[in-house]
Design a protein around this motif. Structure first.
Motif, PDB file in Angstrom:
ATOM      1  N   GLN A   1      31.613  54.984  74.141  1.00 63.27           N
ATOM      2  CA  GLN A   1      30.649  53.913  73.938  1.00 63.27           C
ATOM      3  C   GLN A   1      31.358  52.574  74.063  1.00 63.27           C
ATOM      4  O   GLN A   1      32.546  52.446  73.762  1.00 63.27           O
ATOM      5  N   GLU A   2      30.621  51.592  74.532  1.00 59.24           N
ATOM      6  CA  GLU A   2      31.182  50.261  74.745  1.00 59.24           C
ATOM      7  C   GLU A   2      31.135  49.478  73.438  1.00 59.24           C
ATOM      8  O   GLU A   2      30.096  49.383  72.799  1.00 59.24           O
ATOM      9  N   VAL A   3      32.277  48.950  73.033  1.00 65.95           N
ATOM     10  CA  VAL A   3      32.337  48.162  71.805  1.00 65.95           C
ATOM     11  C   VAL A   3      32.926  46.792  72.106  1.00 65.95           C
ATOM     12  O   VAL A   3      33.726  46.622  73.028  1.00 65.95           O
ATOM     13  N   ILE A   4      32.515  45.823  71.327  1.00 63.93           N
ATOM     14  CA  ILE A   4      33.013  44.452  71.494  1.00 63.93           C
ATOM     15  C   ILE A   4      34.356  44.316  70.780  1.00 63.93           C
ATOM     16  O   ILE A   4      34.488  44.669  69.604  1.00 63.93           O
ATOM     17  N   VAL A   5      35.323  43.803  71.485  1.00 63.99           N
ATOM     18  CA  VAL A   5      36.662  43.625  70.906  1.00 63.99           C
ATOM     19  C   VAL A   5      37.039  42.160  70.778  1.00 63.99           C
ATOM     20  O   VAL A   5      38.074  41.826  70.198  1.00 63.99           O
ATOM     21  N   GLY A   6      36.236  41.269  71.326  1.00 65.50           N
ATOM     22  CA  GLY A   6      36.547  39.849  71.229  1.00 65.50           C
ATOM     23  C   GLY A   6      35.696  39.030  72.178  1.00 65.50           C
ATOM     24  O   GLY A   6      34.742  39.531  72.778  1.00 65.50           O
TER      25      GLY A   6
END
Length: 419
Positions: free
Chosen positions: A188-193
Motif C-alpha cells: 500500500q502507498e503511504v506518505i513519508v513526507g
C-alpha cells in the motif's frame, strides 16, 4: 485580512485559537453578497447562528437544520428582493445535511464559507462531491488542520480556490510516498513526507490562502504533557492472545476481526480497567481546578461521571445529542466530559487549563481530533500553563496509539502487529 482584500476566494489556515470565526465572518461581510451560506459541523450550528446575530444585525440569519427556517430561507431566494439588495440573508447548515438538500445546487451569486474545510479532504465522500458541485461566487475556507503539515489534504480545497490542478499532479509535485507491505502480501502507498513545500505555500498564496501558526502571532502559555501509566491486566493479555474473553460471567468479548478486536482492546484499557478508573479518581481528588476530560465510549463517561458525582464535583458534558456547559461556566471545580466526535473540533474551554485523556481517539481523523482537542484550552484568553494528562495502560495499544498520534499517523490494524 489585508493579505486577502483583493480575493473573493480565500482560505484562512489559522492555528487553533487564532480567531478563525471572527476572521471568516468578517470576510463574508466584506464580500458583501446578498446570499451567504455557512457549512460547518453540527456542534457549531448554534455558535455560528448566534455569532452572526450578535455581530451582524443587517443579516437575516437562518438555521437550515430547522425545517421551517429552511423553507423561509428558500422563499427568500425565490423573491427578487434578495437580489435587489433589500435584504441580506445567511443560512447555516452542517456538512452531513448539505448533500441531502439538492436545492442548494441551484443557488448562484452567493458566498459559501466552510468551517473546518478539512472535512472535505476525501473528495470521494458524498459531502465533498456535493460541495464541489456547488457554484458559489465567493468562497471562504477555514481550517487549522493544514498548519499541522498534512498538505495532501488540501487538494479538494484548492479546487474551491480556483486552482484547477489535477490530484495526480498535485501529489506528484508536493507529496512523497512509498509502497510498503501491509502484512497480507500486498503493498500500500503511504506518505513519508513532502516536497516543494515553500513553492506550494507560495502557489496557495497566489490563490488567496493564508497560513498562520499560533507561535507566529501569540505568546500563549506553556504546554506540559504527563503520562500516567497503569499495569496491563491479565484479562487484556488473555484477550489479545485468544481474541476472546468473558467478563463478570455475563459479558462476552469476541474479537473475530481486526475491527472488533481493536474495539474491545480499547475498552479493556478504558471502562473495564479498574485501576485506571481509580487513577482517574485520584487525579480528580488531587485538584479543585476545572478539568476537561476527553473520552470515546458512553460506558467510560458513565463510569467517570459516577466517580465525579461521588466526589461531589459539578459535571458538564458535550456528547452526541447533549451539550450542557452550565457547570463548566459556573463552577471553578467542575469536570467537563467531552466525547471526541462531539467536541474535540470546536468550543472554547480556556477557563480550564487541565485536560485528562482517559482514552485516545483511534482511526480515520484521529490525528485531527487529538490535535484540536489540545487547543480547546490553549487559545486566546488562556493565561495559565496548560497541562495534559494521558492515562495509559503500559504495553497496550494505547502506548502505540499515542506514539502514532505524536508522529501524525492514524493507525488501526497496525496496532496488533508485533513490535
Amino acid at each position: 485580512m489585508n493579505q486577502t482584500k483583493d480575493f473573493n476566494r480565500v482560505a484562512y489556515y489559522l492555528d487553533m485559537g487564532l480567531g478563525k470565526t471572527f476572521v471568516g465572518a468578517e470576510k463574508v461581510w466584506e464580500l458583501n453578497n446578498d446570499v451567504n451560506l455557512v457549512i460547518c459541523q453540527k456542534s457549531k450550528i448554534d455558535d455560528w447562528v448566534q455569532h452572526f446575530k450578535d455581530h451582524y444585525p443587517d443579516y437575516e440569519v437562518f438555521d437550515l437544520t430547522h425545517k421551517s427556517q429552511a423553507i423561509t430561507f428558500r422563499n427568500r431566494l425565490d423573491t427578487k428582493s434578495v437580489y435587489n439588495r433589500d435584504i441580506q440573508i445567511i443560512g447555516v447548515i452542517n456538512y452531513d445535511l448539505t448533500f441531502r438538500r439538492d436545492w442548494l445546487l441551484k443557488i448562484s451569486e452567493f458566498t459559501m464559507m466552510l468551517d473546518e474545510s478539512s472535512l472535505i479532504t476525501n473528495e470521494n465522500a458524498k459531502r465533498s462531491k456535493f460541495i464541489l458541485k456547488m457554484k458559489p461566487e465567493s468562497v471562504v475556507l477555514l481550517s487549522g488542520t493544514p498548519t499541522a503539515g498534512k498538505y495532501e489534504r488540501l487538494w479538494s480545497q484548492v479546487q474551491l480556490l480556483g486552482w484547477n490542478i489535477s490530484k495526480k499532479t498535485f501529489w506528484n509535485s508536493y507529496v512523497d510516498t512509498k509502497w510498503v507491505e501491509n502484512g497480507d502480501g500486498f503493498k500500500q502507498e503511504v506518505i513519508v513526507g513532502y516536497k516543494n513545500v515553500e513553492h506550494l505555500k507560495k502557489k496557495l498564496t497566489q490563490y488567496g490562502a493564508v497560513f498562520m501558526k499560533t507561535s507566529e502571532v501569540l505568546d500563549l502559555p506553556e504546554q506540559i504533557e504527563q503520562k500516567i501509566m497503569f499495569k496491563v491486566t491479565k484479562e487484556y493479555k488473555f484477550f489479545i492472545k485468544n481474541s476472546y474473553l468473558m467478563i463478570d460471567d455475563d459479558t462476552e468479548l469476541v474479537g473475530d476481526n481486526n475491527l472488533t478486536k481493536t474495539l474491545y482492546a480499547r475498552q479493556l484499557c478504558g471502562q473495564y480497567h479498574k485501576e485506571k478508573l481509580e487513577g482517574f479518581r485520584d487525579l480528580v481528588q488531587s485538584t479543585e481546578d476545572r478539568l476537561i476530560v476527553f473520552y470515546n465510549f458512553t460506558a467510560e463517561y458513565e463510569a467517570m461521571k459516577a466517580i465525579a458525582e461521588e466526589l461531589e464535583r459539578p459535571v458538564s458534558v458535550v456528547r452526541g445529542g447533549e451539550d450542557d456547559r452550565t457547570a463548566y461556566e459556573e463552577s471553578d471545580n467542575s469536570i467537563t466530559f467531552i466525547q471526541y466526535q462531539a467536541g474535540a473540533m470546536g468550543g472554547n474551554f480556556q477557563k480550564a487549563n487541565k485536560v485528562i485523556y482517559f482514552t485516545l481517539p483511534l482511526g480515520k481523523g484521529s490525528c485531527d481530533l487529538w490535535e484540536q482537542s489540545k487547543k480547546r484550552i490553549h487559545r486566546i484568553g488562556q493565561n495559565n500553563t496548560c497541562f495534559y494528562y494521558y492515562l495509559l495502560v503500559k504495553g497496550s495499544i494505547e502506548e502505540k496509539n499515542l506514539a502514532a498520534l505524536q508522529e501524525g499517523k492514524e493507525l488501526t490494524d497496525e496496532l496488533f502487529k508485533e513490535s
